[in-house]
Design an enzyme around this catalytic site. Structure first.
Site, mmCIF file in Angstrom:
data_model
loop_
_atom_site.group_PDB
_atom_site.id
_atom_site.type_symbol
_atom_site.label_atom_id
_atom_site.label_comp_id
_atom_site.label_asym_id
_atom_site.label_seq_id
_atom_site.Cartn_x
_atom_site.Cartn_y
_atom_site.Cartn_z
ATOM 1 N N GLU A 135 -8.630 0.312 -2.902
ATOM 2 C CA GLU A 135 -9.504 0.313 -1.721
ATOM 3 C C GLU A 135 -10.480 1.466 -1.902
ATOM 4 O OE1 GLU A 135 -6.985 0.835 1.639
ATOM 5 O OE2 GLU A 135 -6.064 -1.110 1.421
ATOM 6 N N HIS A 158 -5.639 3.546 -1.599
ATOM 7 C CA HIS A 158 -6.978 3.904 -1.110
ATOM 8 C C HIS A 158 -7.270 5.322 -1.598
ATOM 9 C CE1 HIS A 158 -9.816 4.174 2.665
ATOM 10 N NE2 HIS A 158 -10.416 4.511 1.538
ATOM 11 N N ASN A 181 0.854 -1.185 0.000
ATOM 12 C CA ASN A 181 0.000 0.000 0.000
ATOM 13 C C ASN A 181 0.897 1.244 0.000
ATOM 14 O OD1 ASN A 181 -1.437 2.240 1.058
ATOM 15 N ND2 ASN A 181 -3.076 0.870 1.686
ATOM 16 N N THR A 186 -8.443 3.569 8.320
ATOM 17 C CA THR A 186 -9.689 2.795 8.321
ATOM 18 C C THR A 186 -9.882 2.129 9.692
ATOM 19 O OG1 THR A 186 -9.093 2.296 6.050
ATOM 20 C CG2 THR A 186 -10.985 1.122 6.959
ATOM 21 N N ARG A 212 -9.313 7.985 -1.048
ATOM 22 C CA ARG A 212 -10.288 8.418 -0.038
ATOM 23 C C ARG A 212 -11.146 9.545 -0.585
ATOM 24 N NH1 ARG A 212 -8.994 6.551 5.369
ATOM 25 N NH2 ARG A 212 -10.668 7.935 5.984
ATOM 26 N N HIS A 269 -3.907 -4.561 7.618
ATOM 27 C CA HIS A 269 -4.052 -3.435 8.544
ATOM 28 C C HIS A 269 -3.192 -3.648 9.787
ATOM 29 C CE1 HIS A 269 -5.640 0.232 10.127
ATOM 30 N NE2 HIS A 269 -6.251 0.404 8.969
ATOM 31 N N GLU A 290 -10.902 -9.559 2.947
ATOM 32 C CA GLU A 290 -9.663 -9.148 3.602
ATOM 33 C C GLU A 290 -9.990 -8.995 5.076
ATOM 34 O OE1 GLU A 290 -7.193 -6.186 1.720
ATOM 35 O OE2 GLU A 290 -6.519 -5.434 3.664
ATOM 36 N N ARG A 295 -7.024 12.782 0.809
ATOM 37 C CA ARG A 295 -5.947 13.264 1.678
ATOM 38 C C ARG A 295 -4.569 12.761 1.268
ATOM 39 N NH1 ARG A 295 -7.225 10.030 7.247
ATOM 40 N NH2 ARG A 295 -9.265 10.948 6.950
ATOM 41 N N HIS A 314 1.044 6.132 1.836
ATOM 42 C CA HIS A 314 1.813 7.073 2.656
ATOM 43 C C HIS A 314 2.987 7.699 1.924
ATOM 44 C CE1 HIS A 314 -0.966 6.576 5.743
ATOM 45 N NE2 HIS A 314 -0.732 5.293 5.883
HETATM 46 N N1 PXP Z 1 -5.901 -3.051 4.014
HETATM 47 C C1 PXP Z 1 -6.873 -2.115 4.098
HETATM 48 C C2 PXP Z 1 -8.254 -2.490 3.658
HETATM 49 C C3 PXP Z 1 -6.595 -0.807 4.538
HETATM 50 O O1 PXP Z 1 -7.575 0.104 4.621
HETATM 51 C C4 PXP Z 1 -5.252 -0.479 4.872
HETATM 52 C C5 PXP Z 1 -4.921 0.926 5.276
HETATM 53 O O2 PXP Z 1 -5.105 1.771 4.185
HETATM 54 C C6 PXP Z 1 -4.284 -1.482 4.770
HETATM 55 C C7 PXP Z 1 -4.635 -2.762 4.359
HETATM 56 C C8 PXP Z 1 -2.852 -1.222 5.105
HETATM 57 O O3 PXP Z 1 -2.748 -0.942 6.476
HETATM 58 P P1 PXP Z 1 -1.372 -0.498 7.095
HETATM 59 O O4 PXP Z 1 -1.018 0.812 6.467
HETATM 60 O O5 PXP Z 1 -1.664 -0.394 8.565
HETATM 61 O O6 PXP Z 1 -0.364 -1.550 6.777
#
Ligand code: PXP
Length: 241
Positions: free
Chosen positions: A70, A43, A7, A101, A45, A191, A151, A49, A10
């Site tokens: 996402e 994601h 992901n 989330t 959003r 997550h 998931e 953001r 960030h």
């Molecule tokens: N899976 C989903 C559905 C999420 O919403 C997120 C956060 O955007 C992640 C995985 C990744 O989470 P993390 O950044 O805590 O590894």
């Protein structure tokens, strides 16, 4: 084999801190893929953001593995997904004030709409996942709503304050995972996973995919994204049955 979805939200968070063009999540995605990532997750959003529309559009055209979008169950985001057509979509709950989330999607409550959105995405050739807590009612509802995969939300497991609490949460993930696969769903999780807690989740029977963001991007600040991805892949491969 357990696949790693990276992901890159960030990376975009850092860019948006200055509303500039760098660091570019598209560039990050290329580095992740070269280091062995199996999927790029973003994601989009509703408040934009971090990831922007342009990021998803360019990623869908450039990523060589697959893009997993996402997305909230909202009409404008659905229109966007149907137009841009990522390989996969993961339906997530979304609140404007949240830092990230919080909790899984309530499929039981939003069943009719979630089933409809799932069907529309699948009709465009997009594989659909539902991000849910490891609750048997939610897992059964996801299967009935037509999801290809679930998931499982690992945030509560990851944030557990004691070993006892962590073991309790892990048990829920294990039994939820078993139910999901019995119902014919592909099993994913994500997550809060990091280099210390990923092993047991990767080792769950029939686990297929882990989506990880924050821990990877945090580590990349010190050692670079390719090394951060390679190390996570090593841990997953070592743990996976
Ligand atoms: N899976 C989903 C559905 C999420 O919403 C997120 C956060 O955007 C992640 C995985 C990744 O989470 P993390 O950044 O805590 O590894």
């Amino acid at each position: 084999m357990v696949e790693l979805g990276v992901n890159v939200d960030h990376v975009a968070t850092v860019r948006q801190a200055r509303r500039t063009y760098e660091p570019d999540p598209v560039w990050a995605a290329v580095q992740c893929e070269l280091a062995g990532a199996d999927q790029i997750t973003v994601h989009l959003r509703e408040d934009r953001r971090h990831i922007q529309d342009r990021d998803v559009e360019v990623l869908v055209k450039t990523v060589q593995t697959r893009v997993n979008l996402e997305m909230a169950v909202s009409a404008p985001i659905l229109r966007f997904a149907l137009r841009v057509r990522p390989a996969c979509a993961c339906l997530v709950p979304e609140k404007r004030q949240e830092v990230t989330t919080e909790g899984g999607l309530d499929i039981v409550r939003g069943f009719a709409r979630i089933k409809q959105v799932t069907g529309r995405l699948k009709a465009r050739g997009i594989a659909v996942s539902h991000f849910i807590d490891a609750d048997p009612k939610q897992i059964e509802a996801a299967a009935k709503a037509g999801a290809d995969s679930v998931e499982l939300h690992t945030g509560t497991y990851a944030n557990a304050r004691s070993e006892r609490a962590r073991a309790r949460e892990f048990k829920k993930l294990a039994s939820g995972g078993a139910l999901a696969t019995e119902l014919g769903l592909r099993l994913h999780a994500g997550h809060g996973l990091n280099y210390l807690n990923v092993g047991p989740v990767a080792a769950l029977p029939k686990m297929r995919e882990l989506n990880i963001g924050h821990a990877l991007v945090a580590r990349a600040i010190f050692c670079g994204l390719p090394e951060a991805v390679r190390e996570m892949k090593r841990l997953i491969d070592r743990a996976a049955p």
